[in-house]
Design a protein around this motif. Structure first.
Motif, PDB file in Angstrom:
ATOM      1  N   ILE A  33      -1.600  -2.327 -11.650  1.00  0.00           N
ATOM      2  CA  ILE A  33      -1.746  -2.579 -10.221  1.00  0.00           C
ATOM      3  C   ILE A  33      -0.953  -1.530  -9.452  1.00  0.00           C
ATOM      4  O   ILE A  33       0.176  -1.219  -9.818  1.00  0.00           O
ATOM      5  N   VAL A  34      -1.553  -1.000  -8.392  1.00  0.00           N
ATOM      6  CA  VAL A  34      -0.853  -0.091  -7.496  1.00  0.00           C
ATOM      7  C   VAL A  34      -0.822  -0.742  -6.117  1.00  0.00           C
ATOM      8  O   VAL A  34      -1.850  -1.150  -5.587  1.00  0.00           O
ATOM      9  N   LYS A  48      -6.868   7.409   0.522  1.00  0.00           N
ATOM     10  CA  LYS A  48      -7.239   8.513  -0.374  1.00  0.00           C
ATOM     11  C   LYS A  48      -6.638   8.303  -1.757  1.00  0.00           C
ATOM     12  O   LYS A  48      -7.272   8.615  -2.766  1.00  0.00           O
ATOM     13  N   LEU A  49      -5.426   7.780  -1.802  1.00  0.00           N
ATOM     14  CA  LEU A  49      -4.806   7.461  -3.091  1.00  0.00           C
ATOM     15  C   LEU A  49      -5.642   6.427  -3.832  1.00  0.00           C
ATOM     16  O   LEU A  49      -5.925   6.581  -5.022  1.00  0.00           O
ATOM     17  N   ALA A  50      -6.063   5.391  -3.133  1.00  0.00           N
ATOM     18  CA  ALA A  50      -6.885   4.346  -3.757  1.00  0.00           C
ATOM     19  C   ALA A  50      -8.185   4.924  -4.309  1.00  0.00           C
ATOM     20  O   ALA A  50      -8.599   4.597  -5.425  1.00  0.00           O
ATOM     21  N   ALA A  51      -8.823   5.801  -3.553  1.00  0.00           N
ATOM     22  CA  ALA A  51     -10.066   6.432  -4.021  1.00  0.00           C
ATOM     23  C   ALA A  51      -9.817   7.283  -5.259  1.00  0.00           C
ATOM     24  O   ALA A  51     -10.598   7.239  -6.224  1.00  0.00           O
ATOM     25  N   ALA A  52      -8.727   8.035  -5.261  1.00  0.00           N
ATOM     26  CA  ALA A  52      -8.398   8.872  -6.429  1.00  0.00           C
ATOM     27  C   ALA A  52      -8.128   8.010  -7.655  1.00  0.00           C
ATOM     28  O   ALA A  52      -8.563   8.332  -8.764  1.00  0.00           O
ATOM     29  N   ILE A  62      -5.996  -2.243  -6.848  1.00  0.00           N
ATOM     30  CA  ILE A  62      -5.325  -1.631  -5.708  1.00  0.00           C
ATOM     31  C   ILE A  62      -4.981  -2.707  -4.677  1.00  0.00           C
ATOM     32  O   ILE A  62      -5.837  -3.519  -4.309  1.00  0.00           O
ATOM     33  N   ILE A  63      -3.741  -2.681  -4.207  1.00  0.00           N
ATOM     34  CA  ILE A  63      -3.320  -3.510  -3.078  1.00  0.00           C
ATOM     35  C   ILE A  63      -2.825  -2.547  -2.004  1.00  0.00           C
ATOM     36  O   ILE A  63      -1.913  -1.765  -2.248  1.00  0.00           O
ATOM     37  N   LEU A  64      -3.454  -2.587  -0.834  1.00  0.00           N
ATOM     38  CA  LEU A  64      -3.060  -1.737   0.280  1.00  0.00           C
ATOM     39  C   LEU A  64      -2.464  -2.588   1.395  1.00  0.00           C
ATOM     40  O   LEU A  64      -2.834  -3.747   1.565  1.00  0.00           O
ATOM     41  N   THR A  65      -1.559  -1.996   2.147  1.00  0.00           N
ATOM     42  CA  THR A  65      -0.949  -2.693   3.269  1.00  0.00           C
ATOM     43  C   THR A  65      -0.799  -1.743   4.436  1.00  0.00           C
ATOM     44  O   THR A  65      -0.788  -0.528   4.263  1.00  0.00           O
TER      45      THR A  65
END
Length: 103
Positions: A33-34, A48-52, A62-65
Motif C-alpha cells: 500500500i502507498v 502522477k505517482l499513483a499512475a506510475a 493506492i491511498i491519496l489524500t
C-alpha cells in the motif's frame, strides 16, 4: 501519519517526494500500500505517482489524500481510495460523510 500506520502494527517507509518513493518501490518487494498526499514537492504530484505505481506495480493499492481538493474534484486511478485531509477545526464526521472516495 507514520505514527498512525505504525500504531496499527505496520511498518511505515517514508519518502521525501515521489521520485524517492519510486526508488524505494524498486528495491522493496514487500510494499503493498502507498499512502500519498496529492500535493508533493519536486514536480511529480501524488496523482502522477499513483499512475506510475499502477503502471509498474499493479498489485500495490493506492491511498491519496489532500487538504485542498474536494473528493468530487479528484479523478481517482482505478483501485485507489481518496481521504480528505482535515484542517484544524474541521469535524472528523465530515470525512465520514463525504471524504472517502474509492475508484
Amino acid at each position: 501519519m507514520v505514527d498512525l500506520v505504525e500504531d496499527a502494527g505496520f511498518e511505515a517507509v517514508e519518502a521525501a517526494d515521489a521520485i524517492q518513493a519510486l526508488e524505494i518501490l524498486e528495491t522493496r518487494l514487500d510494499i503493498r500500500i502507498v499512502f500519498s498526499d496529492i500535493d508533493m514537492p519536486c514536480g511529480m504530484d501524488g496523482m502522477k505517482l499513483a499512475a506510475a505505481i499502477q503502471d509498474r506495480w499493479p498489485p500495490i493499492q493506492i491511498i491519496l489524500t489532500s487538504g485542498y481538493l474536494a473528493p468530487d474534484k479528484v479523478r481517482m486511478p482505478p483501485r485507489s481510495v481518496f481521504f480528505k485531509a482535515l484542517h484544524r477545526g474541521e469535524d472528523r464526521r465530515d470525512v465520514a460523510t463525504y471524504g472517502i472516495v474509492s475508484a
